[in-house]
Scaffold this active site. Structure first.
Site: not given
Ligand code: PMP
Length: 416
Positions: A132, A209, A212, A235, A373
């Site tokens: 991401h 990270d 998910q 999430k 993203c």
């Molecule tokens: N890493 C992953 C794998 C994600 O799916 C996301 C959110 N889509 C993020 C990081 C970023 O999370 P946040 O926008 O809640 O900071």
């Protein structure tokens, strides 16, 4: 308002559970809402909504400041939630649990503190080709600042990490490996434990990270032996604007503060400041108190649902969706890893993902379209202008997947 009776077809008592999510019971564009954008954010159960409401109705006050009763109650609830999170991810102690805004801030904190103090010219950081942007751009930026190199573990056509060459990428130059546990755009569950074991053979710390991962499967930081891990409240059925950074105490102790101001200090004179202890050293300013407390309510929700039930239900939905999609024809699934969470990225052949998303929205079906993203993965690795992504949560049903499949048939009829 039209409502659905969605429970008959699944073993999990999903209808009872859906009653806890008031937002699901509504029409969108004249159709019952089918919410399949859970990888972007999950909906919130009443227990979380009530927790936020209750905080502002009864104990709203600043934490760690006043001696008065409300402040003590708010502080108690805030710290009790930290303990709940510690237990949830099995961290050794609460000094290792830092409240942040979300995964993005957690990763930025590590890049700005650990990264800035330990990465020098010519050093290397390793990420994967499926990160991401939150776990890519902070490291790109750090490498640019420090004249260091960012390296990528490649991704196969199926959406799995190709780890054959990983060990050879590690050297005394490698200062960090930072890896996504579960890909938000492919659903792939990466073998992070194996990656951590390999990196540790070379004394290289690993950041995970887990944005998910945490909502789908038990995440145990001591079992993984990761050095840092970040996830977001929104999430995991919790509120937005709150997330967790876990860091091993020996790393956090050595890292400089991220932001400066109130709360992160022990004492201040005109000349100098003594910083506070962990974890407060990293929590400058008034925190998101209601969010920090309500993420605890989200954890209670996950625990009461049970990871086994949750995982089984979501895997059933994934298998059902795969079956449906295969019988539709003219659909290409992007990401067919053996180990996946309940995410299906796809393209309808000859139809732009944005058109698919717009037509589905008209039918009340919420999916995500675009790069999710992960632009380098979708655009450079898979050479696509985007995908459509349906992501399932604990409250989704097979009937909703039927409605998605019907929707896709309509898209094809209209566009082809
Ligand atoms: N890493 C992953 C794998 C994600 O799916 C996301 C959110 N889509 C993020 C990081 C970023 O999370 P946040 O926008 O809640 O900071």
């Amino acid at each position: 308002m039209k409502t659905l009776n969605l429970h008959k077809d699944v073993s999990f008592d999903v209808q009872k559970l859906r009653e806890e999510f008031p937002i699901l019971n509504q029409s969108v564009n004249g159709n019952p809402l089918v919410y399949l954008d859970n990888a972007a954010t999950t909906q919130k159960p009443l227990s979380v909504i009530n927790s936020i409401d209750n905080y502002y109705r009864t104990i709203n006050s600043n934490v760690h400041r006043g001696l008065h009763t409300l402040s003590e109650r708010a502080t108690e609830a805030y710290e009790a939630s930290r303990e709940k999170i510690r237990d949830f991810i099995n961290a050794g102690n609460t000094n290792e649990i830092v409240f942040v805004r979300g995964t993005t801030e957690g990763i930025n904190l590590v890049a700005a503190t650990f990264g800035r103090t330990s990465v020098n010219e010519g050093d290397e950081i390793i990420v994967t080709g499926m990160e991401h942007h939150s776990n890519l751009v902070p490291w790109q930026n750090l490498c640019r600042e420090k004249n260091a190199n960012l390296k990528f573990i490649p991704v196969s056509d199926e959406g799995e990490l190709i780890l054959d060459g990983f060990e050879n990428m590690l050297s005394e130059r490698t200062k960090l490996v930072s890896v996504v546990y579960v890909s938000n755009s492919l659903g792939t569950i990466n073998p992070v434990k194996r990656i951590i074991e390999t990196a540790h053979k070379y004394n290289v710390p690993v950041m995970i990270d887990a944005a998910q991962a945490v909502s789908h499967m038990k995440t145990d930081v001591r079992d993984l032996d990761c050095d840092f891990l970040a996830f977001s409240g929104h999430k995991i059925y919790g509120p937005t604007g709150i997330g967790i950074l876990y860091g091993k105490e020996n790393f956090l102790e050595k890292m400089p503060p991220y932001q400066f101001g109130g709360e992160m200090i022990k004492s201040v004179s005109y000349e100098k400041t003594v910083y506070n202890e962990l974890p407060y050293k990293f929590e400058a300013g008034t925190p998101n108190i209601s969010g920090s407390i309500s993420i605890g309510a989200a954890i209670d929700f996950i625990k009461s649902s049970g990871y086994d039930n949750l995982y089984r239900h979501e895997q059933e939905l994934l298998a059902y969706a795969n079956e449906k999609f295969n019988s539709l024809g003219g659909i290409r699934i992007i990401g067919t890893a053996k180990e996946k969470t309940s995410v299906i990225s796809f393209v309808l052949e000859g139809i732009h993902p944005y058109d698919t998303g717009t037509i589905l929205d008209n039918l009340g079906i919420a999916v995500r379209t675009g790069f999710h993203c992960t632009q380098p993965l979708i655009e450079q690795r898979y050479k696509l202008p985007g995908t459509v992504r349906a992501s399932f949560a604990v409250y989704n049903t097979k009937q909703e997947i039927d409605m998605l499949a019907e929707g896709l048939k309509k898209v094809k009829n209209m566009m082809l």
